[in-house]
Design an enzyme around this catalytic site. Structure first.
Site, PDB file in Angstrom:
ATOM      1  N   LYS A  63       0.664  -1.289   0.135  1.00 53.86           N
ATOM      2  CA  LYS A  63      -0.205   0.215   0.110  1.00 53.86           C
ATOM      3  C   LYS A  63       0.623   1.320  -0.228  1.00 53.86           C
ATOM      4  CE  LYS A  63      -4.170  -2.245   2.630  1.00 53.86           C
ATOM      5  NZ  LYS A  63      -4.431  -2.375   3.495  1.00 53.86           N
ATOM      6  N   GLN A 107      -4.201  -0.726   9.906  1.00 57.92           N
ATOM      7  CA  GLN A 107      -4.567  -2.299   9.667  1.00 57.92           C
ATOM      8  C   GLN A 107      -4.942  -3.216   9.776  1.00 57.92           C
ATOM      9  OE1 GLN A 107      -2.882  -3.426   6.168  1.00 57.92           O
ATOM     10  NE2 GLN A 107      -3.522  -5.211   6.853  1.00 57.92           N
ATOM     11  N   ASP A 130     -10.021   4.326   4.824  1.00 55.96           N
ATOM     12  CA  ASP A 130     -10.276   2.347   4.638  1.00 55.96           C
ATOM     13  C   ASP A 130     -12.071   2.113   4.196  1.00 55.96           C
ATOM     14  OD1 ASP A 130      -9.087   0.481   3.685  1.00 55.96           O
ATOM     15  OD2 ASP A 130      -8.578  -0.438   6.115  1.00 55.96           O
TER      16      ASP A 130
END
Ligand code: NAD
Length: 295
Positions: A63, A107, A130
């Site tokens: 990412k 994460q 997200d």
């Protein structure tokens, strides 16, 4: 940008997440170059990783690499697995308040003593790149078009749209009802005027549901659950599943070789939904920066 017309051996259109991501990233790079030429701040994505899970380490690495490649700044906080809930809360508060941070990515999974939901809910909704915050999810559900959506569902819709797939009046079947893929995809397809059936582990006859689908989205995590002969001729198939076989090979939830003979278009695994998810994270970092900083 026009996407290449790649075909499977029996002539289905390959919905390449790699090609589609490359096209989107080229657009993002141009936009970021223009912002920088105008003397605007460079957007920043901050990733918080807790513990030493190797899969998380590898996801975070890819990412950050993808974000840096288009010109987004990234920073990583790698915290010890023994961090207390209070210390993690304090870090998220600090990032929420930092005007130089545009996107915060926590994460998952977190170690078991930390409650995922609690910390995801703590991220400021306008930095929630997200797209998991209940406020963004709620706006998505009510059709109020939040700026930030869950990345995989957004990537799935973007991939199909860029390949010219239409939704209105189509019968869509989604397999999997997770909060990160299945449920939000079903909502987005409904808003795009598809008629949606959401299937899951208690669905009485999965095969019968799949047989009626013009569009099939699989997000299960069971290798080759969907057989090729279940598909309606000409169906569009999007496979979000990522499953590693004992041989080490990565496969989806759909038996690709058999399915491509019936589908009109199909995603490969790997190289389908996966790259789109990462690209949507980058896109959403730019969207969050533009909205919050009025760029
Ligand atoms: P999850 O485990 O949270 O949910 C799986 C869903 O599948 C559940 O709703 C369950 O009811 C359903 N299910 C399980 N067995 C079933 C069966 N036999 N028949 C019908 N439904 C069944 O999983 P998730 O997080 O949504 O992920 C699903 C898959 O997508 C996994 O392979 C995951 O690795 C992959 N994934 C990929 C991306 C990406 O970027 N490509 C992102 C997220 C998840």
């Amino acid at each position: 940008m026009t996407l290449r017309d790649q075909r499977t051996k029996d002539g289905a259109r390959l919905l390449s997440g790699l090609d589609c991501s490359a096209a989107i990233k080229a657009e993002l790079e141009l936009e970021l170059d223009a912002l920088s030429a105008a003397g605007k701040p460079v957007p920043q994505l901050v990733v918080v990783r807790v513990g030493a899970d190797p899969a998380s380490a590898s996801y975070v690495k890819s990412k950050r690499k993808a974000a840096a490649a288009v010109g987004i700044r990234t920073e990583e906080y790698h915290l010890d697995a023994s961090i207390t809930p209070g210390d993690l809360t304090a870090l998220i508060d600090r990032l929420n308040a930092d005007d130089d941070v545009d996107g915060i990515l926590l994460q998952l999974p977190l170690p078991s003593h930390l409650d995922d939901k609690l910390f995801l809910n703590q991220i400021r909704p306008d930095k929630d790149v997200d797209g998991f915050h209940p406020m963004n999810m709620g706006h998505m559900l009510t059709g109020s078009n939040p700026l930030l959506l869950p990345c995989t569902p957004r990537g799935i819709m973007e991939l199909m749209t860029r390949y010219g797939v239409t939704f209105s009046g189509k019968k869509a079947v989604v397999i999997g009802r997770s909060n990160i893929v299945g449920k939000p995809v079903a909502v987005l397809l409904t808003q795009a005027n598809a008629t949606v059936t959401l299937c899951h582990s208690r669905t009485a006859s999965l095969e019968a549901e799949v047989r009626g689908a013009d569009l099939l989205i699989a997000a299960v995590g069971v290798p080759h659950l969907v057989k090729g002969e279940w598909l309606k001729e000409g169906a569009v198939v999007v496979d979000a599943g990522i499953n590693r076989l004992e041989s080490g090979k990565l496969v989806g939830d759909v038996d690709f070789d058999a399915a491509q003979a019936h589908a009109s278009a199909i995603t490969p695994v790997p190289g389908g939904v996966g790259p789109m998810t990462v690209t949507m994270l980058i896109l959403q970092t730019l969207i969050a920066a533009k909205a919050r900083r009025n760029l």
